[in-house]
Design a protein around this motif. Structure first.
Motif, short mmCIF file in Angstrom:
data_model
loop_
_atom_site.label_atom_id
_atom_site.label_comp_id
_atom_site.label_asym_id
_atom_site.label_seq_id
_atom_site.Cartn_x
_atom_site.Cartn_y
_atom_site.Cartn_z
N GLY A 221 4.16 3.94 0.05
CA GLY A 221 3.81 4.13 -1.35
C GLY A 221 3.78 5.59 -1.77
N GLU A 222 3.67 5.79 -3.08
CA GLU A 222 3.68 7.13 -3.66
C GLU A 222 2.25 7.65 -3.79
N THR A 223 2.06 8.89 -3.41
CA THR A 223 0.74 9.52 -3.48
C THR A 223 0.78 10.67 -4.48
N LYS A 224 -0.22 10.76 -5.34
CA LYS A 224 -0.29 11.83 -6.32
C LYS A 224 -0.69 13.14 -5.64
N PRO A 225 -0.46 14.28 -6.30
CA PRO A 225 -0.82 15.58 -5.69
C PRO A 225 -2.28 15.69 -5.27
N ASP A 226 -3.18 14.96 -5.95
CA ASP A 226 -4.60 15.02 -5.58
C ASP A 226 -4.95 14.08 -4.43
N GLY A 227 -3.93 13.39 -3.89
CA GLY A 227 -4.16 12.49 -2.77
C GLY A 227 -4.44 11.05 -3.15
N SER A 228 -4.57 10.76 -4.43
CA SER A 228 -4.85 9.39 -4.86
C SER A 228 -3.58 8.56 -4.90
N TRP A 229 -3.72 7.24 -4.92
CA TRP A 229 -2.57 6.35 -4.97
C TRP A 229 -1.95 6.37 -6.35
N PRO B 18 -7.11 -3.70 -8.71
CA PRO B 18 -8.27 -4.31 -8.05
C PRO B 18 -7.97 -5.72 -7.59
N PHE B 19 -8.62 -6.14 -6.54
CA PHE B 19 -8.53 -7.52 -6.10
C PHE B 19 -9.08 -8.43 -7.19
N ALA B 20 -8.39 -9.51 -7.42
CA ALA B 20 -8.85 -10.53 -8.37
C ALA B 20 -9.14 -11.81 -7.60
N PRO B 21 -9.92 -12.71 -8.17
CA PRO B 21 -10.18 -13.98 -7.49
C PRO B 21 -8.88 -14.67 -7.07
N GLY B 22 -8.80 -15.07 -5.83
CA GLY B 22 -7.61 -15.74 -5.33
C GLY B 22 -6.56 -14.82 -4.74
N ASP B 23 -6.73 -13.50 -4.89
CA ASP B 23 -5.78 -12.56 -4.30
C ASP B 23 -5.82 -12.65 -2.78
N ARG B 24 -4.68 -12.36 -2.18
CA ARG B 24 -4.62 -12.28 -0.72
C ARG B 24 -4.03 -10.93 -0.33
N THR B 25 -4.38 -10.47 0.85
CA THR B 25 -3.86 -9.20 1.35
C THR B 25 -2.51 -9.44 1.99
N LEU B 26 -1.45 -8.83 1.44
CA LEU B 26 -0.13 -8.97 2.02
C LEU B 26 -0.04 -8.11 3.28
N GLU B 27 0.80 -8.52 4.21
CA GLU B 27 0.86 -7.90 5.52
C GLU B 27 1.06 -6.39 5.44
N ARG C 29 -3.16 -1.26 -2.57
CA ARG C 29 -2.05 -0.40 -2.96
C ARG C 29 -0.84 -1.28 -3.23
N THR C 30 -0.27 -1.17 -4.44
CA THR C 30 0.74 -2.14 -4.86
C THR C 30 2.18 -1.65 -4.70
N ASP C 31 2.39 -0.48 -4.10
CA ASP C 31 3.76 -0.02 -3.88
C ASP C 31 4.00 0.33 -2.41
N SER C 32 3.28 -0.36 -1.52
CA SER C 32 3.46 -0.08 -0.10
C SER C 32 3.52 -1.37 0.70
N ARG C 33 4.18 -1.29 1.84
CA ARG C 33 4.21 -2.36 2.83
C ARG C 33 4.50 -3.73 2.23
N GLY C 34 3.54 -4.66 2.38
CA GLY C 34 3.79 -6.04 1.98
C GLY C 34 4.04 -6.24 0.50
N PHE C 35 3.57 -5.30 -0.33
CA PHE C 35 3.78 -5.45 -1.77
C PHE C 35 5.20 -5.08 -2.19
N ILE C 36 5.88 -4.24 -1.41
CA ILE C 36 7.21 -3.78 -1.80
C ILE C 36 8.16 -4.98 -1.86
N GLY C 37 8.72 -5.23 -3.04
CA GLY C 37 9.70 -6.30 -3.21
C GLY C 37 9.14 -7.72 -3.16
N ARG C 38 7.83 -7.88 -3.27
CA ARG C 38 7.26 -9.22 -3.13
C ARG C 38 7.78 -10.18 -4.20
N LEU C 39 8.11 -9.68 -5.39
CA LEU C 39 8.55 -10.57 -6.47
C LEU C 39 9.93 -11.17 -6.18
#
Length: 253
Positions: A88-96, A101-110, A129-139
């Motif tokens: 995933g992409e990290t901002k200059p201040d180190g944040s994602w 946020p997790f919502a009811p029913g969300d699952r952690t992708l690998e 984090r929605t642009d890394s690992r299991g989230f990449i290309g999930r759609l």
């Protein structure tokens, strides 16, 4: 319709004429550009462009969850090569750069990174984090389109294009890192592997000063395009901003 050394404004209504399509373009959005959203406002334009151009091989910088790739996959017969940072992409201040946020029913992708940001009355506030690992290309995976996708994990500036012929791709979308140097690098790589008559699309481009000043992504993309204009003038026969949109469209000579 446009001068190759200058960005021309193209009304949405003229998009069909530019692309040689008999289908009517999407109607002009009534939303203001400072309220613009990719999924709501630009997606219909991208779908129309892909239907009109019918690419067989499409290149995309910036997979994220795969929404942009799905637009091409669903509207054309293309196979898609798409590039994303694995972590995933990290901002200059180190944040994602991208999280939710997790919502009811969300699952952690690998392999997806999660963090706790404070608490509320119900307990910890957990983000993924929605642009890394299991989230990449999930759609595109969830829609059964993964068999037409070549997912590349790397910094696009390090991507080696030497194994691709100079006319390999029919179209390309630049929507990855929005910093000026990354936009410049991604654009140069596209132009090296895009066929004559192929389309190059940049997202998060808008010429209005108030939009550039408000949105950091637009500022970086617009600055990158300004840097590249002399090069684009020699390699493109058309360069237009679709009005209204956050899309810049070029056609290679």
């Amino acid at each position: 319709m446009s001068h190759p050394g200058k960005i021309t404004r193209l009304p949405t209504s003229a998009l069909g004429q530019l692309l040689g399509s008999q289908e009517a373009p999407p109607p002009k959005s009534e939303y203001k550009l400072d309220q613009w959203q990719m999924e709501r406002n630009d997606a219909p334009l991208f779908r129309y462009i892909y239907r009109a151009h019918r690419p067989l091989r499409h290149l995309e910088f910036g997979t994220w969850q795969g929404f942009g790739a799905c637009l091409c996959l669903e509207e054309s017969p293309a196979k898609v090569w798409t590039i994303n940072l694995p972590d995933g992409e990290t901002k200059p201040d180190g944040s994602w750069a991208y999280s939710q946020p997790f919502a009811p029913g969300d699952r952690t992708l690998e392999g997806t990174e999660i963090k706790v940001f404070g608490t509320n009355e119900t307990g910890p506030i957990v983000y993924h984090r929605t642009d890394s690992r299991g989230f990449i290309g999930r759609l595109y995976r969830e829609r059964g389109l993964a068999h037409r996708v070549y997912q590349i994990y790397c910094d696009s500036r390090d991507w080696d294009i030497t194994s691709y012929p100079p006319d390999f791709f029919d179209s390309a979308l630049i929507d990855g890192g929005h910093q000026t140097d990354i936009v410049v690098s991604d654009t140069r790589k596209v132009l090296a592997v895009l066929r004559p008559g192929g389309l190059i699309l940049w997202h998060d481009y808008c010429p209005h000063r108030e939009i550039r000043e408000r949105f950091e992504s637009v500022q970086g993309v617009t600055a990158g395009i300004q840097t590249l204009l002399p090069e684009l003038a020699t390699q493109l026969k058309t360069l237009v901003w679709i009005d209204p949109s956050w899309i810049l469209l070029g056609i290679k000579k």
